[in-house]
Motif scaffolding. Sequence first.
Motif, PDB file in Angstrom:
ATOM      1  N   ASP A 133       1.068   4.057  -2.957  1.00 44.91           N
ATOM      2  CA  ASP A 133       0.783   5.479  -2.700  1.00 44.91           C
ATOM      3  C   ASP A 133       1.918   6.375  -3.156  1.00 44.91           C
ATOM      4  N   PRO A 176      -3.382  -0.556  -8.855  1.00 45.69           N
ATOM      5  CA  PRO A 176      -2.476  -0.734  -7.717  1.00 45.69           C
ATOM      6  C   PRO A 176      -1.319  -1.682  -8.046  1.00 45.69           C
ATOM      7  N   GLU A 235       0.825  -1.208   0.000  1.00 48.49           N
ATOM      8  CA  GLU A 235       0.000   0.000   0.000  1.00 48.49           C
ATOM      9  C   GLU A 235       0.860   1.260   0.000  1.00 48.49           C
ATOM     10  N   GLN A 236       1.938   1.190   0.804  1.00 47.30           N
ATOM     11  CA  GLN A 236       2.825   2.361   0.885  1.00 47.30           C
ATOM     12  C   GLN A 236       3.453   2.666  -0.477  1.00 47.30           C
ATOM     13  N   ARG A 267       9.231   7.957   0.225  1.00 47.15           N
ATOM     14  CA  ARG A 267       7.913   7.752   0.833  1.00 47.15           C
ATOM     15  C   ARG A 267       7.649   6.287   1.169  1.00 47.15           C
TER      16      ARG A 267
END
Length: 571
Positions: free
Chosen positions: A523, A535, A519-520, A549
């Motif tokens: 993003d 995704p 998920e990180q 990030r």
Amino acid sequence: MNRPWWVDAVVYQVYLRSFCDADGDGVGDLAGLRARFSHLVELGVDALWLNPCYASPQRDHGYDIADYFAVDPQYGSVDDIAALVQDAHAAGLRVLMDMVANHCSDQHPWFVEALAAPAGSPARDRFLFRDGTGPDGKLPPNNWGSVFGGPAWTRAREATGEPGQWYLHSFDSSQPDLNWRNPEVREYFEDVLRFWFDLGVDGFRIDVAQGMVVASDLPDLTAEHRGVAGGHPMWDQPEVHEIYRGWRRVGDSYGEERYFVGEIWVQGADRLRSYLAPDELHQAFHFDLLVQPWHAARIREAIDNGLRTSLVSGRPTAWALNNHDVHRVVTRYGQEQDLTRPDPDDLLAAARRTGPVDLELGRARARAAAMLLLALPGSVFVYQGEELGLAEDFSLPDHARQDPIWLRSAGAQLGRDGCRVPLPWAADAPSFGFSLRPGSEPWLPMPADFADAAVDRQEQDPDSFLTLYRTLLGLRRSLFDADDPLEWLVGPSPDVLALRRGSGLCVLNFGSVPVSLSEQAADAVVARSRPGVDPTIPQDSAAWIDADRVPGALERHLWTSASVQGAPTRL
Ligand code: GLC
């Protein structure tokens, strides 16, 4: 940071003839380039390389130069180059020209003089004239072949009209090879360099840089020479290096910013490196990457070879996926991939295959490849039309083809016209806006589907090639700093190439199992080659991720465990 401008430059290659035609004669020109200069600025490139636009009979479209101190009238004038340099410098861009010194045109006054002069004269010594062999000297001096097909020797007619000596031409018979062992030739070209440097030109791309000197005893080419690095008597002879040492002295006398990049087709990294000695060329194209098929391991190996050369030579690599001599990458990657190793004696053949093309697939792969290329350390050369995703035009009618390769092979080889078709600027304009004024038809016909590729249409489309290139060039320096070394990460499968450089990560998936990002990581994606929100990183696509990030040990935080366990895929 105080480093030379070229270290991480993106250089836009302008094939002037096909860029933009201001005067309506169907041939691109310097006024057209200046009129559309904003395209380069908006793309975000750092420099441009102009294919040769010197006075020339255009038998090889400028690679046959009749006057090195003049611009061909169909392109403009020396004043136009000066004005272009001024425009470019004002916009913060550098200008490179093309130096073709292996040969000149048969219309160059030197060659005209040599033909009129007797065998053994100083005028002939500027070229490679030799007596023929066999009865009446009817056969060429040796068995060398021209790169463009057919023999590398042509028999001249003496002033008396009798068949006479033969002259060497590594390319077309209209391109006689110069004798670089003659000091007059050396001095002449240093004057040529000074002339253009004085005008403000920032550097040169050197044409066939490995070819300028041939083995002095002109031995026949034999099976023993084949595949042997440095063995070919026409190429890569030790004396060639003295030429570049001389050119560097000329360039350096203007300060450190003048630059030379070599087009060097040699076998193996050691040979290439020898041109990158501290007192020779600043960079050399790393063609190894350009000739590879779409295959993770092969592409990674080619990149590693380039990086190794760079590490040992201390010279950042010059990368390219396209140029005016090879089939466009969209087409190459859309063809059936041939995994046999390219023939080391004819690397270019691997980039000029014919056969059916899946354009959609080719485009997807070319977009992903651009992301990989622009993430690498070094400079990147973008050939005009690459940013539009143009494909090779195989549909050109025979009568329109002009390349000497096509002509000399009697049509057996298509040659290079298909990657030189004029650029489409405006979907609905005559000649798609290539000619700014109505007049003649473009010098090569433009295919009907160029409307979709036109700049004005792509500018409006957030998912277009052009938008992708603009985005990538805009992000490149902030993510991938020139000083950051490349580190390969362990991908979820051997079909995934993942690299990190500074704050940037580039992940390219060659395999059929989509890469599931954590998920990180998902993003932190800042660009992706495949339009849409996804995704995952599906097959034949790539993403750039802002590594800052994604905290912690990267490999563990990039992929989800499902993706790591996914069965490795094979092409
Ligand atoms: C180089 C050029 C090519 C040209 C040849 C002869 O390979 O890139 O376009 O035809 O040299 O000058």
